[in-house]
Structures are given as structure tokens and as C-alpha cells.
Write an enzyme that holds these catalytic residues in place. Structure first.
Site, PDB file in Angstrom:
ATOM      1  N   LEU A 257      44.061   6.811  24.264  1.00  0.00           N
ATOM      2  CA  LEU A 257      45.014   6.661  25.359  1.00  0.00           C
ATOM      3  C   LEU A 257      44.886   7.772  26.399  1.00  0.00           C
ATOM      4  O   LEU A 257      44.629   8.927  26.078  1.00  0.00           O
ATOM      5  CB  LEU A 257      46.431   6.626  24.789  1.00  0.00           C
TER       6      LEU A 257
ATOM      7  N   GLU B  28      46.163   8.665  30.876  1.00  0.00           N
ATOM      8  CA  GLU B  28      47.275   8.496  31.821  1.00  0.00           C
ATOM      9  C   GLU B  28      47.418   7.064  32.346  1.00  0.00           C
ATOM     10  O   GLU B  28      48.487   6.674  32.802  1.00  0.00           O
ATOM     11  CB  GLU B  28      47.131   9.481  32.980  1.00  0.00           C
TER      12      GLU B  28
ATOM     13  N   HIS C 241      47.046   4.303  30.476  1.00  0.00           N
ATOM     14  CA  HIS C 241      47.928   3.703  29.474  1.00  0.00           C
ATOM     15  C   HIS C 241      49.328   4.300  29.597  1.00  0.00           C
ATOM     16  O   HIS C 241      50.331   3.600  29.422  1.00  0.00           O
ATOM     17  CB  HIS C 241      47.413   3.987  28.062  1.00  0.00           C
TER      18      HIS C 241
ATOM     19  N   GLN D 169      46.161  -3.293  36.320  1.00  0.00           N
ATOM     20  CA  GLN D 169      45.322  -3.962  37.328  1.00  0.00           C
ATOM     21  C   GLN D 169      43.879  -3.479  37.251  1.00  0.00           C
ATOM     22  O   GLN D 169      42.986  -4.114  37.790  1.00  0.00           O
ATOM     23  CB  GLN D 169      45.884  -3.698  38.731  1.00  0.00           C
ATOM     24  N   LYS D 170      43.652  -2.372  36.575  1.00  0.00           N
ATOM     25  CA  LYS D 170      42.286  -1.876  36.367  1.00  0.00           C
ATOM     26  C   LYS D 170      41.398  -2.981  35.800  1.00  0.00           C
ATOM     27  O   LYS D 170      40.219  -3.077  36.124  1.00  0.00           O
ATOM     28  CB  LYS D 170      42.364  -0.672  35.437  1.00  0.00           C
TER      29      LYS D 170
ATOM     30  N   VAL E   7      45.528   3.742  37.624  1.00  0.00           N
ATOM     31  CA  VAL E   7      45.649   5.196  37.741  1.00  0.00           C
ATOM     32  C   VAL E   7      44.240   5.777  37.875  1.00  0.00           C
ATOM     33  O   VAL E   7      43.326   5.382  37.140  1.00  0.00           O
ATOM     34  CB  VAL E   7      46.353   5.791  36.498  1.00  0.00           C
TER      35      VAL E   7
ATOM     36  N   SER F  18      39.530   5.564  32.307  1.00  0.00           N
ATOM     37  CA  SER F  18      39.063   4.603  31.308  1.00  0.00           C
ATOM     38  C   SER F  18      38.719   5.367  30.035  1.00  0.00           C
ATOM     39  O   SER F  18      38.215   6.500  30.104  1.00  0.00           O
ATOM     40  CB  SER F  18      37.814   3.885  31.820  1.00  0.00           C
TER      41      SER F  18
HETATM   42  P1  AMP Z   1      42.304  -0.750  27.040  1.00  0.00           P
HETATM   43  O1  AMP Z   1      42.810   0.209  26.014  1.00  0.00           O
HETATM   44  O2  AMP Z   1      41.163  -0.231  27.843  1.00  0.00           O
HETATM   45  O3  AMP Z   1      42.070  -2.121  26.470  1.00  0.00           O
HETATM   46  O4  AMP Z   1      43.459  -0.939  28.101  1.00  0.00           O
HETATM   47  C1  AMP Z   1      44.765  -1.267  27.694  1.00  0.00           C
HETATM   48  C2  AMP Z   1      45.594  -1.537  28.913  1.00  0.00           C
HETATM   49  O5  AMP Z   1      45.628  -0.376  29.738  1.00  0.00           O
HETATM   50  C3  AMP Z   1      45.036  -2.683  29.766  1.00  0.00           C
HETATM   51  O6  AMP Z   1      46.105  -3.477  30.257  1.00  0.00           O
HETATM   52  C4  AMP Z   1      44.349  -1.935  30.882  1.00  0.00           C
HETATM   53  O7  AMP Z   1      44.274  -2.684  32.079  1.00  0.00           O
HETATM   54  C5  AMP Z   1      45.255  -0.729  31.053  1.00  0.00           C
HETATM   55  N1  AMP Z   1      44.537   0.358  31.704  1.00  0.00           N
HETATM   56  C6  AMP Z   1      43.347   0.916  31.331  1.00  0.00           C
HETATM   57  N2  AMP Z   1      42.962   1.843  32.208  1.00  0.00           N
HETATM   58  C7  AMP Z   1      43.913   1.882  33.180  1.00  0.00           C
HETATM   59  C8  AMP Z   1      44.080   2.640  34.389  1.00  0.00           C
HETATM   60  N3  AMP Z   1      43.198   3.544  34.778  1.00  0.00           N
HETATM   61  N4  AMP Z   1      45.185   2.397  35.125  1.00  0.00           N
HETATM   62  C9  AMP Z   1      46.101   1.473  34.755  1.00  0.00           C
HETATM   63  N5  AMP Z   1      46.003   0.735  33.621  1.00  0.00           N
HETATM   64  C10 AMP Z   1      44.920   0.935  32.853  1.00  0.00           C
END
Ligand code: AMP
Length: 286
Positions: free
Chosen positions: A35, A37, A39, A150-151, A178, A187
Site C-alpha cells: 500500500l 498514498e 491506496h 482512476q489510475k 495520486v 504504483s
Molecule cells: P492495486 O493494489 O494496484 O490493485 O490497486 C488497488 C486500488 O488502488 C485500485 O482501485 C487502484 O486504481 C487504486 N490505486 C492504485 N494506485 C493509485 C494511485 N496512484 N492513485 C489513486 N488510486 C490508486
């Protein structure tokens, strides 16, 4: 604040039962952990709007098309639980693969068309894996609201369409991307980048900014916008553009002309790490 770490559906059910009986709304923030910022923004928004937040952490094997990517995905569970607690989440649901898939999965969710292009074209079966696990999580947690970034715009479009077309009783909430101060979208995969690659990785953001500037300047021809934006990658040794496309934000299909709001989405390899990013662009607005 303490977040309870729960690994089984049964314990989760018991805990959520008492929360439901108390008449509280439940929010779900699905993640794969590691996780950051980005998340954090999802969790903060969910805590503010809904109160009782469940963060799921599950590196979902059926959405990976490369075993090596699945295996090297970071899994710092202890730090993640502390992160969730500090942000005010009450439950971290971190099931094992056996808990989520106790036997061979035979039912899958396909969201046609929306899943086909962009990342879907390069990662066959990826969105089928995503939609399937998200529907499973919705059925396990039964949240009133679920928060997505939205990423991952195509993922968001797929989940939205799934919930609408299958009448899943959950409200999907979108949270803006973010970014680091130089514009790189946060990411979990950024931690695979070395210092030089990290410096190069900002190219995705620059390319999207170039595309957005072209549109703001009046260009309405997608091919011209893509040509200018792709040029940002020229001459870079360690970055390879996979796709950069201009699509409609609903079905994520390429547009013939930029006449309404569009999403500009791109994926690129920086070294051996695949990164994605996107921006929403409204013609006529900067
Ligand atoms: P992940 O753990 O990469 O599967 O992401 C989990 C959630 O966090 C998903 O809804 C992603 O779109 C969101 N997320 C990941 N990176 C970002 C970011 N930089 N800004 C906003 N939301 C994010």
C-alpha cells in the site's frame, strides 16, 4: 486505531454481521497490497464517506498473465495492516488463494468490449480475472460502497459496467490518481524501478501531458495527438511505449474524432516493469 486482520470468510462474516446489525454502512477498498498514498487516498475517502472500511489485500492469481509478475509482486502484509489502521480502516481482509479459490474456478465474469482494448489487448484474460475476483469480494463483503482509483481507468470502467449490467447492489466511487511531485502516478510496481529507471518513468506522465496540451490547443484528430505524445518516448533507452490511445471513457473504445470528453491512456515498459497511466481530457478545457 486498530485494524483487525482477518483471513477467512467465516470470521469476516461474523465480524461484519455485528457491524450490519448496528446499522452501519460498509465500504470496501479492494487492493493487492504493498500500500502507498494512492491506496491511502481511497481509504481516507472511504472512511470519510462511509465510516466502516474493509480493505481487502489479495494478490489475485487469475488476473496475472505472467507467473513471474505474480511471484515478484510485493507482499509486505504487516506494514500494510499498520498502514490501514493508521488511516482508520477497521478490517483488513487478507485471504489465502485457497480461501478465495477453494476449488478450481469454473464461473467467470466477462465484460465484453470494455475489456477488449488497451491493457486487455496486451494482457489476455486480465480483466476477466479482475471482474471475477471483484464480484467474489462484493459477494463476500456485501459493501454498500466500493472505492476504486482512476489510475486504473479501464479496470474502473469494467467494474462499473459489471455492476450495472449484473445489477450488483453496490455504489462504485471513483478516486483521482495520486502522483509523485514530478507527476509519476504512484504504483506498487514503482518499487521495482532503480534510480535511473525511476527518473525515466515520468515519461508516461509527460506523454499524457503532451497529448492533453495538444487537445487544449484545438487538435481534434486522435492520430495527430497520439503522434505528438508518442514522440516523448523517442530516444529513451530504458522506456518502451506499449500503447497510447484516445478512447471514450465509458466503453474505452478508440474515438475517430475528439468531440467529447476522452480518456488518454498509455502503458509502457521501463526496464522490466510495466507501468500504466491515463488522464481524462475535455476538449475546450485546459
Ligand atoms: P492495486 O493494489 O494496484 O490493485 O490497486 C488497488 C486500488 O488502488 C485500485 O482501485 C487502484 O486504481 C487504486 N490505486 C492504485 N494506485 C493509485 C494511485 N496512484 N492513485 C489513486 N488510486 C490508486
Amino acid at each position: 486505531m486498530i485494524a483487525r486482520l482477518i483471513a477467512t470468510k467465516r470470521e469476516l462474516d461474523e465480524r461484519l454481521d455485528s457491524i450490519r446489525k448496528a446499522g452501519r454502512l460498509i465500504a470496501l477498498v479492494p487492493t493487492m497490497g504493498a500500500l502507498h498514498e494512492g491506496h491511502g487516498r481511497l481509504i481516507d475517502t472511504a472512511v470519510r464517506e462511509t465510516g466502516c472500511v474493509v480493505v481487502s489485500i489479495f494478490v489475485n492469481p487469475i488476473q496475472f498473465n505472467q507467473q513471474s509478475d505474480f511471484e515478484r509482486y510485493p507482499r509486505p502484509l504487516e506494514a500494510d495492516v499498520a498502514f490501514c489502521a493508521a488511516r482508520g480502516a477497521v478490517i483488513v481482509f487478507a485471504p489465502s488463494a485457497d480461501e478465495m479459490y477453494p476449488r478450481a474456478q469454473r464461473a467467470f465474469v466477462e465484460v465484453e468490449r470494455v475489456s477488449d482494448g488497451l491493457c486487455g489487448a496486451f494482457r489476455p484474460g486480465h480483466f476477466r480475472g479482475v471482474a471475477t475476483v471483484v464480484l467474489k469480494l462484493f459477494n463476500i463483503v456485501r459493501p454498500q460502497r466500493a472505492y476504486f482509483g482512476q489510475k486504473d481507468a479501464q479496470q474502473l470502467a469494467v467494474i462499473r459496467r459489471m455492476t450495472e449490467d449484473l445489477n450488483v447492489p453496490v455504489e462504485i466511487v471513483e478516486v483521482p490518481t495520486v502522483r509523485e511531485t514530478d507527476g509519476l502516478a504512484l504504483s506498487s510496481r514503482n518499487q521495482h524501478l532503480n534510480a535511473e529507471q525511476r527518473a525515466v518513468a515520468v515519461v508516461l506522465h509527460r506523454a499524457l501531458q503532451t497529448a492533453a496540451a495538444k487537445i487544449a490547443g484545438g487538435e481534434r484528430e486522435p492520430r495527430e495527438v497520439v503522434r505528438a505524445a508518442s514522440g516523448v518516448f523517442d530516444g529513451l533507452q530504458d522506456a518502451r511505449l506499449e500503447y497510447l490511445e484516445i478512447v471514450d471513457p465509458d466503453e474505452m473504445q478508440p474515438v475517430d474524432r475528439i468531440a467529447a470528453p476522452v480518456r488518454i491512456a498509455c502503458a509502457a515498459w521501463v526496464g522490466s516493469t510495466r507501468l500504466i497511466d491515463n488522464v481524462l481530457c475535455r476538449p475546450g478545457q485546459v
